[in-house]
Design a protein around this motif. Structure first.
Motif, mmCIF file in Angstrom:
data_model
loop_
_atom_site.group_PDB
_atom_site.id
_atom_site.type_symbol
_atom_site.label_atom_id
_atom_site.label_comp_id
_atom_site.label_asym_id
_atom_site.label_seq_id
_atom_site.Cartn_x
_atom_site.Cartn_y
_atom_site.Cartn_z
ATOM 1 N N PRO A 24 0.786 -1.230 0.000
ATOM 2 C CA PRO A 24 0.000 0.000 0.000
ATOM 3 C C PRO A 24 0.821 1.285 0.000
ATOM 4 C CG PRO A 24 0.059 -0.911 2.203
ATOM 5 C CD PRO A 24 0.769 -1.896 1.315
ATOM 6 N N GLY A 25 2.049 1.235 0.507
ATOM 7 C CA GLY A 25 2.788 2.463 0.760
ATOM 8 C C GLY A 25 3.550 2.988 -0.448
ATOM 9 N N ASP A 26 3.492 4.298 -0.653
ATOM 10 C CA ASP A 26 4.180 4.912 -1.793
ATOM 11 C C ASP A 26 5.689 4.712 -1.719
ATOM 12 O OD1 ASP A 26 1.728 5.835 -2.686
ATOM 13 O OD2 ASP A 26 1.976 7.841 -1.848
ATOM 14 N N GLY A 27 6.264 5.037 -0.562
ATOM 15 C CA GLY A 27 7.715 4.947 -0.435
ATOM 16 C C GLY A 27 8.228 3.534 -0.528
ATOM 17 N N MET A 28 7.533 2.607 0.111
ATOM 18 C CA MET A 28 7.961 1.207 0.076
ATOM 19 C C MET A 28 7.827 0.648 -1.337
ATOM 20 S SD MET A 28 8.943 0.530 3.173
ATOM 21 C CE MET A 28 8.669 -1.016 4.048
ATOM 22 N N ALA A 29 6.731 0.988 -2.017
ATOM 23 C CA ALA A 29 6.544 0.506 -3.382
ATOM 24 C C ALA A 29 7.614 1.054 -4.316
ATOM 25 C CB ALA A 29 5.155 0.878 -3.881
ATOM 26 N N ALA A 30 7.993 2.316 -4.132
ATOM 27 C CA ALA A 30 9.035 2.910 -4.968
ATOM 28 C C ALA A 30 10.368 2.217 -4.751
ATOM 29 C CB ALA A 30 9.157 4.401 -4.668
ATOM 30 N N GLU A 31 10.687 1.904 -3.497
ATOM 31 C CA GLU A 31 11.937 1.199 -3.200
ATOM 32 C C GLU A 31 11.884 -0.216 -3.765
ATOM 33 O OE1 GLU A 31 15.761 0.592 -1.814
ATOM 34 O OE2 GLU A 31 14.640 2.470 -1.919
ATOM 35 N N PHE A 32 10.729 -0.853 -3.693
ATOM 36 C CA PHE A 32 10.557 -2.195 -4.267
ATOM 37 C C PHE A 32 10.853 -2.162 -5.763
ATOM 38 C CE2 PHE A 32 8.456 -5.646 -6.307
ATOM 39 C CZ PHE A 32 8.398 -6.691 -5.399
ATOM 40 N N ARG A 33 10.256 -1.223 -6.465
ATOM 41 C CA ARG A 33 10.448 -1.151 -7.919
ATOM 42 C C ARG A 33 11.907 -0.886 -8.280
ATOM 43 N NH1 ARG A 33 5.331 1.829 -7.639
ATOM 44 N NH2 ARG A 33 3.659 0.517 -8.510
ATOM 45 N N ARG A 34 12.576 -0.068 -7.466
ATOM 46 C CA ARG A 34 13.987 0.213 -7.726
ATOM 47 C C ARG A 34 14.837 -1.042 -7.572
ATOM 48 N NH1 ARG A 34 18.497 0.472 -5.511
ATOM 49 N NH2 ARG A 34 17.656 -0.119 -3.472
ATOM 50 N N ALA A 35 14.567 -1.814 -6.520
ATOM 51 C CA ALA A 35 15.403 -2.974 -6.203
ATOM 52 C C ALA A 35 15.025 -4.217 -6.996
ATOM 53 C CB ALA A 35 15.320 -3.272 -4.707
ATOM 54 N N HIS A 36 13.744 -4.333 -7.379
ATOM 55 C CA HIS A 36 13.262 -5.567 -8.016
ATOM 56 C C HIS A 36 12.442 -5.242 -9.253
ATOM 57 C CE1 HIS A 36 14.565 -7.368 -4.268
ATOM 58 N NE2 HIS A 36 13.727 -6.594 -3.599
ATOM 59 N N PRO A 37 13.064 -4.681 -10.268
ATOM 60 C CA PRO A 37 12.294 -4.254 -11.449
ATOM 61 C C PRO A 37 11.653 -5.403 -12.209
ATOM 62 C CG PRO A 37 14.654 -4.108 -11.862
ATOM 63 C CD PRO A 37 14.506 -4.370 -10.399
ATOM 64 N N GLY A 38 12.120 -6.626 -12.000
ATOM 65 C CA GLY A 38 11.570 -7.755 -12.732
ATOM 66 C C GLY A 38 10.419 -8.455 -12.045
ATOM 67 N N ILE A 39 10.023 -7.989 -10.859
ATOM 68 C CA ILE A 39 8.937 -8.630 -10.112
ATOM 69 C C ILE A 39 7.731 -7.694 -10.114
ATOM 70 C CG2 ILE A 39 8.211 -9.599 -7.905
ATOM 71 C CD1 ILE A 39 11.126 -10.126 -7.247
ATOM 72 N N PRO A 40 6.553 -8.178 -10.514
ATOM 73 C CA PRO A 40 5.377 -7.298 -10.552
ATOM 74 C C PRO A 40 4.916 -6.899 -9.160
ATOM 75 C CG PRO A 40 4.757 -9.555 -11.082
ATOM 76 C CD PRO A 40 6.251 -9.529 -11.022
ATOM 77 N N ILE A 41 4.425 -5.672 -9.058
ATOM 78 C CA ILE A 41 3.881 -5.178 -7.795
ATOM 79 C C ILE A 41 2.592 -4.427 -8.090
ATOM 80 C CG2 ILE A 41 5.392 -3.136 -7.948
ATOM 81 C CD1 ILE A 41 5.319 -3.014 -4.855
ATOM 82 N N VAL A 42 1.585 -4.625 -7.253
ATOM 83 C CA VAL A 42 0.321 -3.905 -7.361
ATOM 84 C C VAL A 42 0.077 -3.200 -6.040
ATOM 85 C CG1 VAL A 42 -0.661 -5.455 -9.081
ATOM 86 C CG2 VAL A 42 -1.015 -5.933 -6.649
ATOM 87 N N ARG A 43 -0.681 -2.115 -6.102
ATOM 88 C CA ARG A 43 -0.943 -1.321 -4.909
ATOM 89 C C ARG A 43 -2.229 -1.796 -4.245
ATOM 90 N NH1 ARG A 43 1.745 3.348 -4.930
ATOM 91 N NH2 ARG A 43 1.305 3.255 -2.700
ATOM 92 N N GLY A 44 -2.142 -2.052 -2.957
ATOM 93 C CA GLY A 44 -3.296 -2.508 -2.210
ATOM 94 C C GLY A 44 -2.844 -3.072 -0.879
ATOM 95 N N ASP A 45 -3.789 -3.577 -0.098
ATOM 96 C CA ASP A 45 -3.456 -4.189 1.185
ATOM 97 C C ASP A 45 -4.318 -5.417 1.402
ATOM 98 O OD1 ASP A 45 -5.977 -3.400 2.355
ATOM 99 O OD2 ASP A 45 -5.148 -1.406 2.674
ATOM 100 N N GLY A 46 -4.062 -6.101 2.514
ATOM 101 C CA GLY A 46 -4.748 -7.355 2.774
ATOM 102 C C GLY A 46 -6.230 -7.236 2.986
#
Length: 241
Positions: free
Chosen positions: A69-91
């Motif tokens: 869900p978090g903007d900052g965490m998602a941005a860091e995820f995309r930077r570190a793992h560009p080959g893994i898909p990520i979607v925004r949301g929570d449990g």
């Protein structure tokens, strides 16, 4: 709770740099308790943060998607793992198709959900026979210096201990295993790891800095070479639905 959950966004780089990972034995336990290999499994890692667990699931061969869900965490995820898909949301509101996944994982993240919502969501997105895996990685309080540090933290934050790490009702058949492991890091990294926890992130920089300075004074005599062996226990619980 929401304030603490979202506090990680401003410290995503600190979190990514200093939080511990997980040992291979943890993923072995997930496979054993779920009754299937991770390789080829469709997995959603919910509350993925910077991708510490997601990357390990990917390396095991899982077809994994991160949910964060978090903007900052998602941005860091995309930077570190560009080959893994990520979607925004929570449990509580999974942006995932019904009956599409073999496994849902919550690494250090289940306690940020509302079980009244997250349990039905887990049931919805899992295939028949799919599994929900929840785990927490905790400092091993059987180690004397760690027990003393944990006691200081409880006193400082005026808490009796962790009370929110409970398994959800409405899902039967959880099986739990514990995995012990350790890592050797510098004292600076150990203190930075402490600083990345939500309690310190909402405390404020000045008070955090003062606390960690005192902690450094106490730990320096115990680790004169500047290397700390952090010891952990991961408790993983899996329910097949």
């Amino acid at each position: 709770m929401t304030t603490r959950a979202r506090s990680f966004d401003a410290a995503a780089a600190l979190y990514a740099a200093h939080r511990p990972g997980y040992p291979p034995a943890l993923l072995d336990a997930v496979e054993a308790l779920a009754g299937r290999p991770l390789a080829g499994a469709r997995v959603a890692d919910v509350g993925a943060g910077t991708g510490i667990a997601t990357a390990l699931l990917h390396e095991r061969g899982a077809e994994v998607v991160a949910v964060e869900p978090g903007d900052g965490m998602a941005a860091e995820f995309r930077r570190a793992h560009p080959g893994i898909p990520i979607v925004r949301g929570d449990g509580d509101r999974l942006p995932l198709a019904t009956g599409a996944f073999d496994l849902l994982t919550y690494a250090q993240a289940w306690h940020w959900t509302d079980p009244d919502r997250s349990v039905p969501e887990a049931r919805r997105v899992l295939r028949p026979g799919g599994a929900l895996a929840i785990w927490w990685n905790d400092a091993d309080a059987t180690v004397p210096w760690i027990a003393e540090q944990e006691a200081r933290l409880r006193d400082f934050f005026e808490v009796a201990g962790e009370t929110h790490r409970t398994l959800p009702e409405g899902l039967d058949g959880f099986t739990t295993r514990s995995v012990t492991w350790s890592r050797r890091i510098t004292l600076d990294d150990h203190l930075a790891n402490l600083a990345s926890h939500s309690a310190f992130l909402v405390l404020g920089e000045a008070r955090t800095r003062a606390y960690l300075a005192g902690e450094r004074e106490l730990l320096n005599p115990l680790f004169p070479d500047g290397i700390v062996e952090e010891q952990y226990v991961v408790s993983v619980s899996v329910a097949v639905v």
